[in-house]
Design an enzyme around this catalytic site. Structure first.
Site, mmCIF file in Angstrom:
data_model
loop_
_atom_site.group_PDB
_atom_site.id
_atom_site.type_symbol
_atom_site.label_atom_id
_atom_site.label_comp_id
_atom_site.label_asym_id
_atom_site.label_seq_id
_atom_site.Cartn_x
_atom_site.Cartn_y
_atom_site.Cartn_z
ATOM 1 N N CYS A 112 -20.293 -18.437 11.644
ATOM 2 C CA CYS A 112 -21.096 -19.319 10.801
ATOM 3 C C CYS A 112 -20.293 -19.798 9.577
ATOM 4 O O CYS A 112 -19.461 -20.681 9.701
ATOM 5 C CB CYS A 112 -22.404 -18.656 10.408
ATOM 6 S SG CYS A 112 -23.660 -19.833 9.839
ATOM 7 N N HIS A 220 -24.683 -16.956 15.438
ATOM 8 C CA HIS A 220 -24.570 -15.572 14.968
ATOM 9 C C HIS A 220 -24.552 -14.597 16.148
ATOM 10 O O HIS A 220 -25.562 -13.965 16.466
ATOM 11 C CB HIS A 220 -25.720 -15.239 14.019
ATOM 12 C CG HIS A 220 -25.542 -15.818 12.656
ATOM 13 N ND1 HIS A 220 -24.995 -15.118 11.604
ATOM 14 C CD2 HIS A 220 -25.799 -17.058 12.176
ATOM 15 C CE1 HIS A 220 -24.942 -15.885 10.530
ATOM 16 N NE2 HIS A 220 -25.428 -17.075 10.856
ATOM 17 N N GLU A 222 -23.328 -11.719 16.204
ATOM 18 C CA GLU A 222 -23.442 -10.329 15.745
ATOM 19 C C GLU A 222 -24.882 -9.807 15.805
ATOM 20 O O GLU A 222 -25.106 -8.589 15.831
ATOM 21 C CB GLU A 222 -22.895 -10.190 14.316
ATOM 22 C CG GLU A 222 -23.829 -10.571 13.194
ATOM 23 C CD GLU A 222 -24.080 -12.067 13.026
ATOM 24 O OE1 GLU A 222 -24.968 -12.438 12.222
ATOM 25 O OE2 GLU A 222 -23.382 -12.866 13.692
#
Length: 251
Positions: A112, A220, A222
């Site tokens: 990001c 994202h 993660e």
């Protein structure tokens, strides 16, 4: 010993105090999916940790997302309106670190804001308000929605065939979340597109002729990475690159 991944912190103020912080989701993804040791690096505006100091111990670097935006003067745009959340200390540290670690051949992954930092550090520009650009969808999350909805699948990305991301995930198209208000405008000359959204927003890039793993994504991965097959593969590949770099130092 596990490879060490350096993660430059955000800075934030709580009351009269400044804090250096990294979201838990990034640390968890690194541990569970990359099998590495994350080390947090403070984003100091005075006497910052030198890039050479980071490179002395790091086998890779993760450039995380964050709630702040890059100060616009770094890519030649007019100043942001009053009240926009910016983090000059992080900018100072990340934008100087990126060219240095790429030159040194240290693996890097950007997420990001990290993708935007990579583009700006290498000479590209950003759209400060991507949702104001005609033809673009609103890539921001609904902050009133539950966190699982905010980070849930939102749109598809089409992967560049034969590129780094394609080799990692093996998919031509897959769904991603979308939690960002800015995006790439002019792509840096040394970057190449790895994935696009249907509205032509650049969703992933890699570094041309990179000496090591150098990938950045706009979404994202993660977020609950261990539950998403593409995210697992991305963090696995990053961990493998860090292990290879660590081994090269030993040899």
């Amino acid at each position: 010993m596990k490879p060490v991944i350096a993660v430059i912190c955000d800075t934030t103020q709580s009351g009269p105090h400044i804090y250096h912080q990294v979201g838990d989701k990034y640390v968890q993804a690194l541990r569970k999916c990359s099998d590495v040791t994350p080390v947090l690096v403070p984003a100091l505006s005075e006497s910052p940790v030198a890039v050479a100091e980071i490179m002395a111990f790091a086998d890779g670097m993760l450039f995380t997302g964050g709630y702040s935006n890059i100060e616009r003067h770094h890519y030649g745009a007019a100043p942001a309106p009053e009240g926009e959340h910016q983090d000059p200390a992080r900018d100072m540290n990340t934008l100087s670190a990126l060219p240095a670690i790429l030159k040194a051949g240290i693996p890097m992954l950007g997420i990001c804001r990290g993708l935007q930092e990579l583009n700006v550090a290498l000479g590209g520009t950003l759209y400060p308000r991507l949702h104001d650009i005609e033809g673009r969808i609103d890539h921001r999350e609904d902050k009133k929605a539950p966190i699982e909805v905010q980070y849930g699948p939102a749109h598809a990305v089409t992967v560049t065939k034969g590129g780094l991301l394609h080799k990692i995930v093996g998919d031509d198209v897959f769904m991603v979340n979308t939690v960002h208000g800015q995006g790439i405008n002019k792509l840096a000359d040394t970057l190449k597109i790895e994935a696009l959204a249907d509205d032509t927003t650049i969703e992933a890039v890699s570094v041309k002729d990179a000496k090591a793993f150098a990938l950045a994504v706009q979404w994202h991965p993660e977020w609950r990475a261990w539950e998403n097959p593409q995210s697992v593969k991305i963090f696995n590949a990053f961990g493998d690159a860090a292990r290879a770099y660590n081994l090269s130092k030993t040899n």
